[in-house]
Design an enzyme around this catalytic site. Structure first.
Site, PDB file in Angstrom:
ATOM      1  N   ALA A  22       0.866  -1.232   0.141  1.00  0.00           N
ATOM      2  CA  ALA A  22       0.086   0.130   0.032  1.00  0.00           C
ATOM      3  C   ALA A  22       0.893   1.449  -0.055  1.00  0.00           C
ATOM      4  O   ALA A  22       0.499   2.295  -0.403  1.00  0.00           O
ATOM      5  CB  ALA A  22      -0.955   0.217   1.347  1.00  0.00           C
ATOM      6  N   VAL A  70       5.151  -9.545   3.085  1.00  0.00           N
ATOM      7  CA  VAL A  70       4.230 -10.573   2.659  1.00  0.00           C
ATOM      8  C   VAL A  70       4.959 -11.928   2.334  1.00  0.00           C
ATOM      9  O   VAL A  70       4.350 -12.800   2.070  1.00  0.00           O
ATOM     10  CB  VAL A  70       3.819  -9.997   1.246  1.00  0.00           C
ATOM     11  CG1 VAL A  70       2.748  -8.660   1.305  1.00  0.00           C
ATOM     12  CG2 VAL A  70       4.868  -9.799   0.182  1.00  0.00           C
ATOM     13  N   SER A 148       1.960  -8.866 -14.711  1.00  0.00           N
ATOM     14  CA  SER A 148       2.733  -8.073 -15.739  1.00  0.00           C
ATOM     15  C   SER A 148       2.742  -8.510 -17.012  1.00  0.00           C
ATOM     16  O   SER A 148       2.643  -9.746 -17.396  1.00  0.00           O
ATOM     17  CB  SER A 148       4.188  -7.977 -14.955  1.00  0.00           C
ATOM     18  OG  SER A 148       4.851  -7.411 -15.712  1.00  0.00           O
ATOM     19  N   TYR A 174      11.834 -11.399 -12.497  1.00  0.00           N
ATOM     20  CA  TYR A 174      10.525 -10.498 -12.315  1.00  0.00           C
ATOM     21  C   TYR A 174       9.704 -11.263 -13.431  1.00  0.00           C
ATOM     22  O   TYR A 174       8.486 -11.464 -12.707  1.00  0.00           O
ATOM     23  CB  TYR A 174      10.765  -9.191 -12.735  1.00  0.00           C
ATOM     24  CG  TYR A 174       9.661  -8.356 -12.578  1.00  0.00           C
ATOM     25  CD1 TYR A 174       9.221  -7.716 -11.256  1.00  0.00           C
ATOM     26  CD2 TYR A 174       8.794  -8.027 -13.569  1.00  0.00           C
ATOM     27  CE1 TYR A 174       8.041  -6.817 -11.362  1.00  0.00           C
ATOM     28  CE2 TYR A 174       7.804  -7.143 -13.659  1.00  0.00           C
ATOM     29  CZ  TYR A 174       7.328  -6.782 -12.349  1.00  0.00           C
ATOM     30  OH  TYR A 174       6.249  -5.973 -12.222  1.00  0.00           O
ATOM     31  N   ALA A 175       9.955 -11.516 -14.495  1.00  0.00           N
ATOM     32  CA  ALA A 175       8.898 -11.980 -15.418  1.00  0.00           C
ATOM     33  C   ALA A 175       8.184 -13.325 -15.058  1.00  0.00           C
ATOM     34  O   ALA A 175       7.247 -13.873 -15.027  1.00  0.00           O
ATOM     35  CB  ALA A 175       9.536 -12.066 -16.883  1.00  0.00           C
ATOM     36  N   LYS A 178       6.033 -13.143 -11.986  1.00  0.00           N
ATOM     37  CA  LYS A 178       4.607 -12.588 -12.463  1.00  0.00           C
ATOM     38  C   LYS A 178       3.944 -13.633 -13.190  1.00  0.00           C
ATOM     39  O   LYS A 178       2.729 -13.762 -13.246  1.00  0.00           O
ATOM     40  CB  LYS A 178       4.855 -11.435 -13.147  1.00  0.00           C
ATOM     41  CG  LYS A 178       5.443 -10.332 -12.455  1.00  0.00           C
ATOM     42  CD  LYS A 178       4.597  -9.883 -11.312  1.00  0.00           C
ATOM     43  CE  LYS A 178       4.844  -8.638 -10.301  1.00  0.00           C
ATOM     44  NZ  LYS A 178       4.028  -8.380  -9.174  1.00  0.00           N
ATOM     45  N   ILE A 207       4.525   1.491 -16.293  1.00  0.00           N
ATOM     46  CA  ILE A 207       3.846   2.443 -15.472  1.00  0.00           C
ATOM     47  C   ILE A 207       5.038   3.226 -14.887  1.00  0.00           C
ATOM     48  O   ILE A 207       5.937   2.901 -14.445  1.00  0.00           O
ATOM     49  CB  ILE A 207       3.208   1.631 -14.365  1.00  0.00           C
ATOM     50  CG1 ILE A 207       2.073   0.561 -14.658  1.00  0.00           C
ATOM     51  CG2 ILE A 207       2.584   2.823 -13.435  1.00  0.00           C
ATOM     52  CD1 ILE A 207       1.032   0.986 -15.903  1.00  0.00           C
TER      53      ILE A 207
END
Length: 263
Positions: A22, A70, A148, A174-175, A178, A207
């Site tokens: 958040a 998390v 993503s 990362y890919a 995701k 983004i």
């Protein structure tokens, strides 16, 4: 109730949402969008939430902050329990928390690989799993995970044209994480459909955020819309999937990428 942009807010009055990550730019945009619709919020994350909670105070909703790593099962469970205790249940989960990894495939260390998987994939797994029990009895429940475009398109850089682009863009660690989020979403959507729980994901393209400050201008020019996306645009897609009216949509990966990847 209207958003500050003048758009009509989706009605989330009486609903409770947990938003992970958040403190980040997308997570905070999601929190503001849901609060504008009347949702009570449990803000789960490890960043500084002071500015966000101050901004959210203008909405007539309950706000709970839950410092949460998390990747830690106990901390995730504690956040869910806190939300249930404070608001009587959980109606919406949005898993935004994530980190990135830059560079070439051969440069990825085992430590970096495991760090990215722990937050981006294991974290989503733990959060999704933790809300299943309190959600099953609700009848109206929405889970929206953040995937993503990189889970679909093999990465944004074009090493055959400019090998240097990879140094400034997210990589295979990362890919892969995701892509795992996408698969997890599809599996859980089937398992929970009979309980009135929908499980979807959004797959953002580039983004504008602190994570993409050095994103190569040449890659931005690949986007058909001619610009990077905004956190508010991702939040709008998430709000749609979290709405009561979206009950017939589940197991979808919704692209929010300016035309970078079309399927």
């Amino acid at each position: 109730m209207t958003l500050r942009t003048g758009q009509v807010a989706v009605d989330f009055t009486g609903r409770t949402a947990i938003v992970t990550g958040a403190a980040g730019i997308i997570g905070s945009a999601v929190a503001l969008r849901l609060a504008a619709g009347g949702a009570n919020l449990c803000l789960a994350g490890i960043g500084d939430l002071a500015a966000l909670t101050a901004e959210l105070s203008s909405f007539d909703v309950g706000i709970l902050t839950a410092p949460t790593d998390v990747s830690d099962k106990a901390q995730v469970q504690d956040a869910v329990i806190a939300a249930v205790d404070a608001f009587g249940g959980v109606d919406i989960l949005v898993t935004v928390a994530g980190i990135t990894s830059l560079g070439s495939f051969e440069s990825i260390s085992v430590e970096d690989w495991e760090r990215v998987q722990a937050i981006n994939l294991k974290g989503v797994f733990l959060c999704n799993q933790a809300v299943i029990a309190p959600m099953k009895a609700k009848g109206y429940v929405r889970i929206v995970n953040v995937g993503s475009a990189l889970a679909k398109n093999g990465g944004n850089p074009r090493p055959w044209l400019d090998p240097g682009e990879q140094a400034q863009a997210a990589n295979a660690a990362y890919a892969a994480a995701k892509a795992g989020v996408h698969a997890l979403t599809l599996c859980l959507a089937k398992e929970l459909a009979a309980h009135g729980v929908t499980v979807n994901a959004v797959a953002p393209g580039p983004i504008a955020s602190p994570m993409t400050t050095n994103f190569p201008a040449a890659l931005v020019r690949q986007l058909p819309v001619g610009r990077m996306g905004s956190a508010k645009e991702v939040a709008a897609a998430i709000a749609f999937l979290a709405a009561e009216e979206s009950a017939f949509i589940t197991g979808e990966i919704v692209d929010v990428n300016g035309g970078l990847w079309m399927d």
